[in-house]
Design an enzyme around this catalytic site. Structure first.
Site, PDB file in Angstrom:
ATOM      1  N   ILE A  98     -64.557   6.827  68.119  1.00 10.43           N
ATOM      2  CA  ILE A  98     -64.073   5.886  67.115  1.00 10.43           C
ATOM      3  C   ILE A  98     -65.202   4.978  66.654  1.00 10.43           C
ATOM      4  CG2 ILE A  98     -63.318   4.106  68.766  1.00 10.43           C
ATOM      5  CD1 ILE A  98     -60.717   3.883  66.999  1.00 10.43           C
ATOM      6  N   CYS A  99     -65.133   4.586  65.382  1.00 12.78           N
ATOM      7  CA  CYS A  99     -66.078   3.623  64.815  1.00 12.78           C
ATOM      8  C   CYS A  99     -65.276   2.668  63.935  1.00 12.78           C
ATOM      9  CB  CYS A  99     -67.200   4.337  64.048  1.00 12.78           C
ATOM     10  SG  CYS A  99     -66.646   5.221  62.575  1.00 12.78           S
ATOM     11  N   ALA A 100     -65.902   2.099  62.945  1.00 13.28           N
ATOM     12  CA  ALA A 100     -65.198   1.152  62.079  1.00 13.28           C
ATOM     13  C   ALA A 100     -64.164   1.847  61.199  1.00 13.28           C
ATOM     14  CB  ALA A 100     -66.190   0.373  61.223  1.00 13.28           C
ATOM     15  N   VAL A 117     -61.356   1.835  63.965  1.00 16.10           N
ATOM     16  CA  VAL A 117     -60.788   0.603  64.523  1.00 16.10           C
ATOM     17  C   VAL A 117     -59.983  -0.146  63.458  1.00 16.10           C
ATOM     18  CG1 VAL A 117     -61.358  -1.626  65.580  1.00 16.10           C
ATOM     19  CG2 VAL A 117     -62.572   0.439  66.300  1.00 16.10           C
ATOM     20  N   GLY A 152     -64.475   5.753  60.486  1.00 16.71           N
ATOM     21  CA  GLY A 152     -64.403   7.197  60.687  1.00 16.71           C
ATOM     22  C   GLY A 152     -65.662   7.963  60.345  1.00 16.71           C
TER      23      GLY A 152
END
Length: 104
Positions: free
Chosen positions: A61-63, A89, A65
Site C-alpha cells: 500500500i502507498c498513498a 491509504v 496505488g
C-alpha cells in the site's frame, strides 16, 4: 502483470493475516497508516526482501496505488505472493476505516 485489489478485498486479506507493507516515505507513514502495517519505503524495498515472510500474502500500500504497484511488481518478480492496494491509504481512510499515527 501484478494483481491489484480494491479496498474491500484488501480488508478481508488483512483480516485473514496478510502482511500490510507500506512503501511510502517516513513522513507519510507517520502522518497516518493502516494499523499493523510494516513500513519499508519503496526505495529500500529491494534491500529489505530477506526480512519479509514468504509464507503469507503481502498487501502493498502507498498513498493512492502508484508506488504500491511498483513495489508489488518487485515482490512478485522475487517470488512473493504480493498484490497492490488500489486507492491506497487515501482509499482506506475514505472508506471510513481508521488510521494509526506515528513512526514505524
Amino acid at each position: 502483470m501484478v494483481q491489484e485489489v480494491d479496498i474491500e478485498t484488501f480488508a478481508v486479506a488483512r483480516a485473514e493475516g496478510a502482511l500490510v507493507l507500506d512503501v511510502r516515505e517516513a513522513f507519510e507513514f507517520a502522518a497516518g497508516h493502516v494499523r499493523g502495517a510494516r513500513w519499508i519505503p519503496l526505495g529500500m524495498l529491494a534491500g529489505g526482501l530477506a526480512g519479509l515472510p514468504r509464507d503469507r500474502a503481502l498487501m502493498v500500500i502507498c498513498a493512492s496505488g502508484n508506488r504500491s504497484r511498483v513495489g508489488a511488481e518487485l515482490l512478485v518478480r522475487a517470488g512473493f505472493d504480493a498484490a497492490s492496494v488500489q486507492g491506497g491509504v487515501a482509499g482506506w481512510s475514505l472508506s471510513g476505516r481508521d488510521l494509526a499515527a506515528g513512526t514505524a
